[in-house]
Design a protein around this motif. Structure first.
Motif, PDB file in Angstrom:
ATOM      1  N   THR A  35     -12.672 -13.870 -28.382  1.00 16.05           N
ATOM      2  CA  THR A  35     -12.466 -12.572 -29.046  1.00 16.05           C
ATOM      3  C   THR A  35     -11.117 -12.567 -29.775  1.00 16.05           C
ATOM      4  N   ALA A  36     -10.089 -13.084 -29.091  1.00 15.31           N
ATOM      5  CA  ALA A  36      -8.749 -13.106 -29.695  1.00 15.31           C
ATOM      6  C   ALA A  36      -8.727 -14.031 -30.924  1.00 15.31           C
ATOM      7  N   LYS A  39     -10.321 -12.465 -33.948  1.00 19.77           N
ATOM      8  CA  LYS A  39      -9.414 -11.486 -34.559  1.00 19.77           C
ATOM      9  C   LYS A  39      -8.294 -12.213 -35.321  1.00 19.77           C
ATOM     10  N   ALA A  40      -7.667 -13.197 -34.652  1.00 18.60           N
ATOM     11  CA  ALA A  40      -6.511 -13.867 -35.255  1.00 18.60           C
ATOM     12  C   ALA A  40      -6.882 -14.580 -36.555  1.00 18.60           C
ATOM     13  N   GLU A  44      -9.523 -13.788 -38.400  1.00 15.87           N
ATOM     14  CA  GLU A  44     -10.302 -12.841 -39.220  1.00 15.87           C
ATOM     15  C   GLU A  44     -11.722 -13.369 -39.486  1.00 15.87           C
ATOM     16  N   ALA A  79     -14.661 -11.989 -38.196  1.00 12.48           N
ATOM     17  CA  ALA A  79     -15.754 -11.050 -37.899  1.00 12.48           C
ATOM     18  C   ALA A  79     -16.809 -11.041 -39.006  1.00 12.48           C
ATOM     19  N   VAL A 118     -18.463  -8.042 -31.953  1.00 14.39           N
ATOM     20  CA  VAL A 118     -18.026  -7.770 -33.335  1.00 14.39           C
ATOM     21  C   VAL A 118     -19.234  -7.579 -34.260  1.00 14.39           C
TER      22      VAL A 118
END
Ligand SMILES: Cc1cc2nc3c(=O)[nH]c(=O)nc-3n(C[C@H](O)[C@H](O)[C@H](O)COP(=O)(O)OP(=O)(O)OC[C@H]3O[C@@H](n4cnc5c(N)ncnc54)[C@H](O)[C@@H]3O)c2cc1C
Ligand code: FES
Length: 350
Positions: free
Chosen positions: A199-200, A203-204, A206, A208, A232
């Protein structure tokens, strides 16, 4: 015609890591069409009459077309029959190989610009190497991100091939190594690819909005990745390939009453009818009558034994291979299926 085994010759053996080798097989000109494949597919190697193992192809369709070569990467499993033998194979030795199969792939289109992503661990990188090289080579507007989990840098299979690919497509291939037993400069990249870390990472980096995901690795990694992607909103854009279920399939469901079931199977346009015991796996019963039926893992992971239910019904003990659209269309894994109707008709040609 259903695929049959062909004898190929080992052309080269390359030690990739202390416990993994790349086996390059020479495919003679007359067999190149039979072995033509889509990136992400796998071949099946025969050990003896009953034992077979599947291996994803890491080379590209262009390598086969232009040089007649097809490469697989085999990581040693403790006590493993083929993965141990593979480490000792030498050029010139023969291997009985079934032509490529599998749906861990996608349609590529040079006119299309897409974002592809892969979350892999260990030998799970093998099909993704072929997918990434082929997608980036075929679709000039597309990008590919690979999140690659291993214990240490020394254990990364195809590390050089991945680095070469990065050199060929510096702006379009994003390669992220995550190591669980080796500290990296970033804490995010040090540890296991569990759901929180995935998940991290999404996000880090980008990620999604990635259009299509490919997940391949141990069951735990694949489950965590699926969970993180579902969170996501990407659950519908995911392809999964499992190499090993790790959990034995549950026993077939208790069957009401005894007696036999009348079965009809269609293979290579020829129909065969037989009776089988209730509670027995359809593939096991069918192999007694049509020994050439396709299968490999018998564990619900490879989908080689896939057939379509034409009439009647079955219950599957496990399914790690068929995607929702295949299930909806009536496909089943015959190695996992027991009949739940008095009559059953299956089409292996569908
Ligand atoms: C579609 C598909 C593609 C595959 N692609 C690859 C690939 O590219 N590279 C690769 O190295 N392997 C791949 N595999 C796994 C491969 O088919 C074999 O399962 C693996 O090499 C072990 O075979 P073996 O004969 O050495 O072990 P076996 O003699 O079958 O098993 C020995 C022991 O190890 C356990 N075991 C078997 N397989 C695994 C595993 N993968 N992980 C952990 N424990 C295991 C068994 O339960 C048993 O206890 C793939 C499998 C599938 C279904
Ligand atoms: S033989 Fe592999 S899923 Fe049935």
């Amino acid at each position: 015609m259903s695929p049959t085994f062909h004898e190929l010759t080992v052309a080269a053996v390359e030690q990739l890591t202390p416990s993994a080798v790349a086996l390059t097989l020479a495919v003679p000109e007359p067999l190149r069409e039979v072995f033509a494949f889509r990136p992400g597919q796998h071949v099946t190697v025969r050990l003896d009459e009953a034992e077979r193992r599947s291996y994803s192809i890491c080379s590209t369709p262009a390598d086969l077309r232009e040089h007649g070569l097809l490469t697989i990467g085999v990581k040693r499993v403790p006590g493993g029959a083929f993965s141990t033998r593979a480490q000792e194979l030498a050029p010139g030795e023969p291997l009985a190989v079934l032509p490529p199969l599998g749906r861990f792939t996608t349609e590529l289109d040079p006119a299309r610009a897409r974002r592809y992503g892969a979350i892999v661990a260990g030998s799970g990188v093998t099909p993704v190497l072929s997918l990434a090289a082929t997608a980036l080579g075929t679709e000039p507007g597309s990008t590919f991100t690979v999140l690659c989990g291993n214990r240490s840098a020394a254990e990364v299979m195809f590390a050089d091939a991945l680095a070469d690919l990065k050199d060929r497509f510096p702006g379009r291939l994003q390669l992220v190594h995550v190591l669980s037993r080796e500290m990296q400069p970033s804490e995010l990249l040090s540890g296991r690819l569990d759901a929180d870390r995935t998940t991290a990472l999404l996000k880090a980096f980008e990620l999604a909005a990635v259009d299509e995901w490919f997940l391949c690795g141990p069951l735990g990694v694949v489950r965590s990745a699926r969970e993180a992607l579902a969170a996501v909103g990407a659950a519908g854009r995911v392809h999964v390939e499992l190499f090993h279920a790790e959990e034995p399939p549950p026993l077939a469901a208790a069957v009401e009453g005894g007696g036999t079931v009348g079965v009809r199977i269609l293979l290579d346009g020829r129909s065969t009818e037989f009776a089988m015991e209730r509670g027995e796996r359809v593939l096991d019963a069918a192999l007694r009558h049509r020994g050439e039926l396709p299968y490999a893992c018998k564990g619900g992971v490879c989908s080689t034994c896939r057939a379509k239910v034409v009439s009647g019904s079955v219950e599957m003990a496990a399914n790690w291979a068929l995607e929702p659209d295949e299930l909806a269309a009536g496909y089943v894994l015959t190695c996992q299926s027991t009949p739940t109707s008095d009559d059953l008709a299956l089409d292996f040609d569908a």
